[in-house]
Motif scaffolding. Structure first.
Motif, PDB file in Angstrom:
ATOM      1  N   ALA A   1      33.793  53.526  62.573  1.00  0.00           N
ATOM      2  CA  ALA A   1      35.196  53.825  62.865  1.00  0.00           C
ATOM      3  C   ALA A   1      35.575  55.121  62.160  1.00  0.00           C
ATOM      4  CB  ALA A   1      36.088  52.684  62.398  1.00  0.00           C
ATOM      5  N   HIS A   2      36.098  56.087  62.913  1.00  0.00           N
ATOM      6  CA  HIS A   2      36.445  57.363  62.302  1.00  0.00           C
ATOM      7  C   HIS A   2      37.593  58.024  63.047  1.00  0.00           C
ATOM      8  CE1 HIS A   2      34.150  59.591  65.486  1.00  0.00           C
ATOM      9  NE2 HIS A   2      33.420  58.492  65.462  1.00  0.00           N
ATOM     10  N   PHE A   3      38.232  58.974  62.372  1.00  0.00           N
ATOM     11  CA  PHE A   3      39.318  59.734  62.985  1.00  0.00           C
ATOM     12  C   PHE A   3      39.300  61.156  62.425  1.00  0.00           C
ATOM     13  CE2 PHE A   3      41.022  57.518  59.295  1.00  0.00           C
ATOM     14  CZ  PHE A   3      41.739  58.491  58.615  1.00  0.00           C
ATOM     15  N   ALA A   4      39.885  62.056  63.187  1.00  0.00           N
ATOM     16  CA  ALA A   4      39.905  63.469  62.802  1.00  0.00           C
ATOM     17  C   ALA A   4      41.224  63.812  62.124  1.00  0.00           C
ATOM     18  CB  ALA A   4      39.708  64.351  64.034  1.00  0.00           C
ATOM     19  N   VAL A   5      41.144  64.759  61.204  1.00  0.00           N
ATOM     20  CA  VAL A   5      42.338  65.322  60.575  1.00  0.00           C
ATOM     21  C   VAL A   5      42.216  66.838  60.660  1.00  0.00           C
ATOM     22  CG1 VAL A   5      43.766  65.470  58.512  1.00  0.00           C
ATOM     23  CG2 VAL A   5      42.459  63.378  58.972  1.00  0.00           C
ATOM     24  N   ASN A   6      43.186  67.474  61.310  1.00  0.00           N
ATOM     25  CA  ASN A   6      43.225  68.934  61.403  1.00  0.00           C
ATOM     26  C   ASN A   6      44.354  69.442  60.514  1.00  0.00           C
ATOM     27  OD1 ASN A   6      41.135  69.562  63.428  1.00  0.00           O
ATOM     28  ND2 ASN A   6      42.413  68.317  64.767  1.00  0.00           N
ATOM     29  N   THR A   7      43.974  70.248  59.534  1.00  0.00           N
ATOM     30  CA  THR A   7      44.918  70.726  58.534  1.00  0.00           C
ATOM     31  C   THR A   7      45.146  72.218  58.712  1.00  0.00           C
ATOM     32  OG1 THR A   7      44.088  69.049  56.997  1.00  0.00           O
ATOM     33  CG2 THR A   7      45.383  70.858  56.058  1.00  0.00           C
ATOM     34  N   HIS A   8      46.416  72.622  58.658  1.00  0.00           N
ATOM     35  CA  HIS A   8      46.761  74.035  58.807  1.00  0.00           C
ATOM     36  C   HIS A   8      47.754  74.423  57.721  1.00  0.00           C
ATOM     37  CE1 HIS A   8      44.836  74.334  62.766  1.00  0.00           C
ATOM     38  NE2 HIS A   8      45.325  73.119  62.999  1.00  0.00           N
ATOM     39  N   GLY A   9      47.430  75.495  57.007  1.00  0.00           N
ATOM     40  CA  GLY A   9      48.323  76.067  56.015  1.00  0.00           C
ATOM     41  C   GLY A   9      48.543  77.533  56.291  1.00  0.00           C
ATOM     42  N   ASP A  10      49.194  78.225  55.384  1.00  0.00           N
ATOM     43  CA  ASP A  10      49.502  79.638  55.592  1.00  0.00           C
ATOM     44  C   ASP A  10      48.243  80.490  55.702  1.00  0.00           C
ATOM     45  OD1 ASP A  10      52.181  79.099  55.574  1.00  0.00           O
ATOM     46  OD2 ASP A  10      52.449  79.551  53.447  1.00  0.00           O
ATOM     47  N   SER A  11      47.200  80.117  54.969  1.00  0.00           N
ATOM     48  CA  SER A  11      46.003  80.967  54.947  1.00  0.00           C
ATOM     49  C   SER A  11      44.721  80.178  55.130  1.00  0.00           C
ATOM     50  CB  SER A  11      45.940  81.727  53.611  1.00  0.00           C
ATOM     51  OG  SER A  11      45.885  80.807  52.523  1.00  0.00           O
TER      52      SER A  11
ATOM     53  N   GLN B   1      36.481  64.967  59.447  1.00  0.00           N
ATOM     54  CA  GLN B   1      36.214  63.682  60.087  1.00  0.00           C
ATOM     55  C   GLN B   1      36.144  62.623  58.995  1.00  0.00           C
ATOM     56  OE1 GLN B   1      35.824  62.295  63.119  1.00  0.00           O
ATOM     57  NE2 GLN B   1      36.373  64.173  64.219  1.00  0.00           N
ATOM     58  N   ILE B   2      37.059  61.656  59.054  1.00  0.00           N
ATOM     59  CA  ILE B   2      37.100  60.596  58.046  1.00  0.00           C
ATOM     60  C   ILE B   2      36.560  59.304  58.653  1.00  0.00           C
ATOM     61  CG2 ILE B   2      38.579  59.209  56.544  1.00  0.00           C
ATOM     62  CD1 ILE B   2      40.425  61.575  56.276  1.00  0.00           C
TER      63      ILE B   2
END
Length: 384
Positions: A52-62, A68-69
């Motif tokens: 069982a897994h899910f994606a996390v897409n992280t966006h910051g200023d730079s 994948q967790i």
């Protein structure tokens, strides 16, 4: 700055399946987004050959990070134990408590971390007091020399007080859940069939998850999950010694309870696997602990107390939950020991040196948290 990451997460002893853990992670990520001025976008759960897994897409200023967790929960074991009749849960729970004492675990807890020893005693003393109350009510006719016919009223009365008074009140403190926790601790120490089956399956899923490319491989575990994380990764390396060839793995225990099991005399296989991970040249292991969390062996070295004093010791990293929480929420939760124990994997109110979402889905290398300062928030900007 990390751009891609694979996380293998082993949750603690909570009645939550992988989807429930994903939903909690999503709530925590929303809090983290506000605190760190970033966007942690949590995807849907997928179940396949990688578990069982899910994606996390992280966006910051730079920065931008793809994570994948993979969640390796043991909710099936918890559900099985908690679905049994009440009296069976109590009887098996007390049997497990006796096993912990008989195998030297209780002595080890009080010797090395007395607060964890009190945590061990709590559910048994609570129920013993409740049973004593019920027995005294049932024995009232005998105590005041009434006719034995009165027992037809007093015995059911004692039973009703216990079943509909003591037990509902005990749910406020999760007493039956704690009994199940000690049952699982003994089962893990003895590597019983149902535990070994989960470890074998998870080791296969973890191996499949690690086949993908990533800048970083991170294994996290919370509480009882440390025992499964240690066992699964060690089993993976037993089956595939070259699984980490050319790669490094960061292994983080959060309020880890591996000693809850490894201090039992029957836990020889677990102790062997702890030594294998502590001495592995491709694994960087550190243990995050908090003084206000009594449900772990604070300031105790897992490898050394498991018989591996000569092995490289996982570094102890200390945090304070009050640095991540608002003063109001900290004061509200600090006396709820189970709530505080869960805070390792919950969202923050303000920046601090540690945040689970940031460590698992942010741009900083997880190994940077090995030298964190709990009161000082890390800098997230990429160097110019």
């Amino acid at each position: 700055m990390i751009q891609s990451r694979i996380v293998l997460h082993f949750p603690g002893f909570e009645p939550l399946d992988a989807e429930a853990h994903r939903q909690r992670y999503k709530r925590s990520a929303a809090q983290a987004s506000a605190v760190w001025h970033a966007r942690f976008n949590v995807g849907d759960l997928v179940v396949d050959g990688q578990g069982a897994h899910f994606a996390v897409n992280t966006h910051g200023d730079s920065y931008a990070v793809r994570t994948q967790i993979h969640v390796f929960d043991h909710n099936a074991l918890i559900s099985t134990m908690r679905s049994e009749p009440l009296w069976m849960q109590i009887a098996k729970g007390f049997k497990a408590g006796f096993d912990v004492v008989w195998q030297g675990g209780a002595w080890g807890y009080f010797r090395h971390a007395w607060r964890f020893g009190l945590f061990f005693l709590f559910p048994f003393l609570f129920l013993a007091a409740g049973i004593a109350l019920a027995v005294n009510i049932a024995a009232i006719p005998s105590a005041i020399d009434l006719s034995s016919w009165w027992l037809l009223l007093s015995v059911p009365a004692g039973s009703l007080v216990f079943r509909h008074g003591v037990i509902p009140f005990s749910e406020r403190y999760h007493v039956l859940h704690l009994l199940a926790d000690w049952r699982l601790a003994v089962a893990v120490a003895e590597n019983r069939q149902e535990v070994d089956a989960i470890i074998e399956r998870a080791a296969g899923e973890a191996a499949a998850a690690l086949e993908g490319p990533a800048d970083e491989i991170l294994v996290t575990s919370h509480s009882m999950g440390a025992n499964f994380a240690i066992s699964v990764i060690a089993r993976l390396l037993e089956k595939s010694p070259d699984a980490l060839k050319g790669r490094r793995l960061v292994f983080v225990t959060l309020g880890g309870a591996a000693l809850q099991c490894s201090l039992l005399s029957s836990a020889s296989l677990l102790r062997q696997r702890i030594g294998a991970l502590a001495g592995h040249p491709s694994i960087d292991w550190f243990d995050i602990q908090c003084l206000t969390d009594p449900i772990h062996l604070y300031k105790c070295h897992t490898a050394a107390l498991s018989g591996h004093a000569d092995a490289p010791q996982p570094k102890l990293v200390f945090i304070r939950f009050k640095h991540a929480l608002s003063a109001e929420r900290y004061q509200k939760n600090r006396r709820d020991f189970l709530r505080m124990h869960r805070q390792y994997v919950l969202g923050p109110d303000q920046p601090s040196g540690f945040d689970f979402t940031l460590m698992t889905a942010g741009p900083l290398p997880a190994l940077s948290f090995k030298t964190l300062d709990s009161a000082t928030a890390p800098k997230l900007q990429a160097p110019s």
